[in-house]
Design an enzyme around this catalytic site. Structure first.
Site, short mmCIF file in Angstrom:
data_model
loop_
_atom_site.label_atom_id
_atom_site.label_comp_id
_atom_site.label_asym_id
_atom_site.label_seq_id
_atom_site.Cartn_x
_atom_site.Cartn_y
_atom_site.Cartn_z
N ASP A 46 0.92 -1.23 0.16
CA ASP A 46 0.13 -0.07 0.06
C ASP A 46 0.89 1.28 0.12
O ASP A 46 1.62 1.56 0.99
CB ASP A 46 -0.93 -0.13 1.21
CG ASP A 46 -1.65 1.29 1.34
OD1 ASP A 46 -2.99 1.01 0.88
OD2 ASP A 46 -1.68 2.34 1.83
N TYR A 51 2.70 9.72 -0.05
CA TYR A 51 3.84 9.31 0.67
C TYR A 51 5.35 9.59 -0.22
O TYR A 51 6.24 9.56 0.46
CB TYR A 51 3.77 8.00 0.75
CG TYR A 51 2.60 7.50 1.56
CD1 TYR A 51 1.56 8.36 2.15
CD2 TYR A 51 2.06 6.16 1.37
CE1 TYR A 51 0.50 7.59 2.69
CE2 TYR A 51 0.87 5.49 1.98
CZ TYR A 51 0.27 6.29 2.68
OH TYR A 51 -1.16 6.12 3.28
N LYS A 76 -2.69 5.93 -4.14
CA LYS A 76 -4.08 6.97 -3.79
C LYS A 76 -3.70 8.33 -4.48
O LYS A 76 -2.58 8.76 -4.44
CB LYS A 76 -3.98 6.95 -2.29
CG LYS A 76 -4.02 5.69 -1.46
CD LYS A 76 -4.20 5.95 -0.14
CE LYS A 76 -3.98 4.86 0.71
NZ LYS A 76 -2.49 4.32 0.56
N HIS A 109 -7.83 9.88 -1.84
CA HIS A 109 -7.26 9.71 -0.50
C HIS A 109 -8.07 10.28 0.47
O HIS A 109 -8.12 9.73 1.69
CB HIS A 109 -5.78 10.25 -0.76
CG HIS A 109 -4.95 9.72 0.37
ND1 HIS A 109 -3.55 9.83 0.19
CD2 HIS A 109 -4.98 9.18 1.61
CE1 HIS A 109 -2.83 9.16 1.15
NE2 HIS A 109 -3.93 9.05 2.24
#
Length: 278
Positions: A46, A51, A76, A109
């Site tokens: 994931d 990120y 996402k 997200h």
């Protein structure tokens, strides 16, 4: 090697119930961490645009030597790309950064309710799904009111809703809403950033079954039907978090842990969180 159970999403796609999360793993550490997770036996990774480590996740998947179809990869959409055309372009960058033929699951997200454009965003997600470059689409941090608006205005029911869930935030109402509509629940922050690991109820169960409090908490998630992806860069913890399928909690154990709910979040409230990156 331990076999991780799969769940079947509402469009027929199978997803491993246990995965490896990459939130807050620095890009320079991500490739090695994901490779170790894959070597350990994880088959579900994931990540997210937010990120900043999609490239390294893709490198690790390619370097693993595993067939592409054996690794389930989620990413996402970042908060600055909710407009229809922006969402399409952002997904293209994700696919380029991962350098994979397709993404298994792509999520919105955050709903960003004050921005108010997540229906438009979802229509872009539907177009991405039709393109064949993603196998399933879903949402993250959506509350029932957000989902109701989405379902009323669009054609595709999200495959998953990834939300904060742990013993201090059981999210039973959101989970039940999803179950009734065929939306699987994915649990982020599954051990509440470690806050639940000293809870006397959990530590007592852990002592009785001869497991760590983290293993007991993750097993609670699995037995409730959540998809869970703990994150660690410590090899011993990565391996420990994988050893969840050779023991079970009793129904009383599950009920006792569920009763710890305090509606206590470790992250933002989706009803008020409207942050967009510069």
């Amino acid at each position: 090697m331990t076999s991780i159970p799969d769940l079947t999403l509402n469009n027929g796609v199978s997803i491993p119930q246990l995965g490896f999360g990459t939130f807050q793993i620095e890009p320079q550490d991500t490739r090695e961490a994901v490779r170790f997770a894959l070597d350990t036996g994880y088959r579900h990774i994931d990540t997210a645009q937010m990120y900043g480590n999609e490239k390294e996740v893709g490198q690790a998947v390619r370097d693993s030597g595993l067939p592409r179809g054996e690794v389930f990869v989620t990413s996402k959409l970042n908060n600055g790309h909710h407009a229809y055309g922006d969402a399409l372009a952002a997904f293209g960058r994700t696919l380029e950064d991962l350098d994979l033929e397709y993404v298994d699951l792509f999520l919105v997200h955050w709903p960003l309710p004050a921005v108010g454009d997540y229906v438009e965003t979802w229509k872009a997600m539907e177009e991405i799904l039709r393109s064949g470059r993603v196998r399933a689409i879903g949402v993250s941090n959506f509350q029932p009111a957000h989902l109701e608006r989405l379902l009323a205005a669009t054609e595709t029911v999200p495959a998953v809703n990834q939300i904060e869930v742990h013993p201090y935030l059981t999210q039973d109402d959101v989970r039940a809403f999803g179950t009734d509509r065929g939306i699987a629940t994915e649990a982020w922050s599954p051990i509440a950033q470690g806050k639940v690991l000293d809870d006397p109820v959990i530590t007592a169960i852990a002592e009785r079954v001869g497991r760590s409090p983290a293993q007991v908490t993750l097993r609670w998630h699995l037995q409730r039907g959540d998809i869970v992806f703990p994150k660690s860069v410590t090899p011993a913890r990565v391996e420990e978090n994988f050893r969840l399928f050779d023991f079970e909690l009793t129904a009383d154990d599950v009920a006792a842990i569920t009763a710890l709910n305090r509606d206590e979040r470790t992250g933002p409230d989706p009803d008020t969180f409207n942050w967009i990156p510069d």
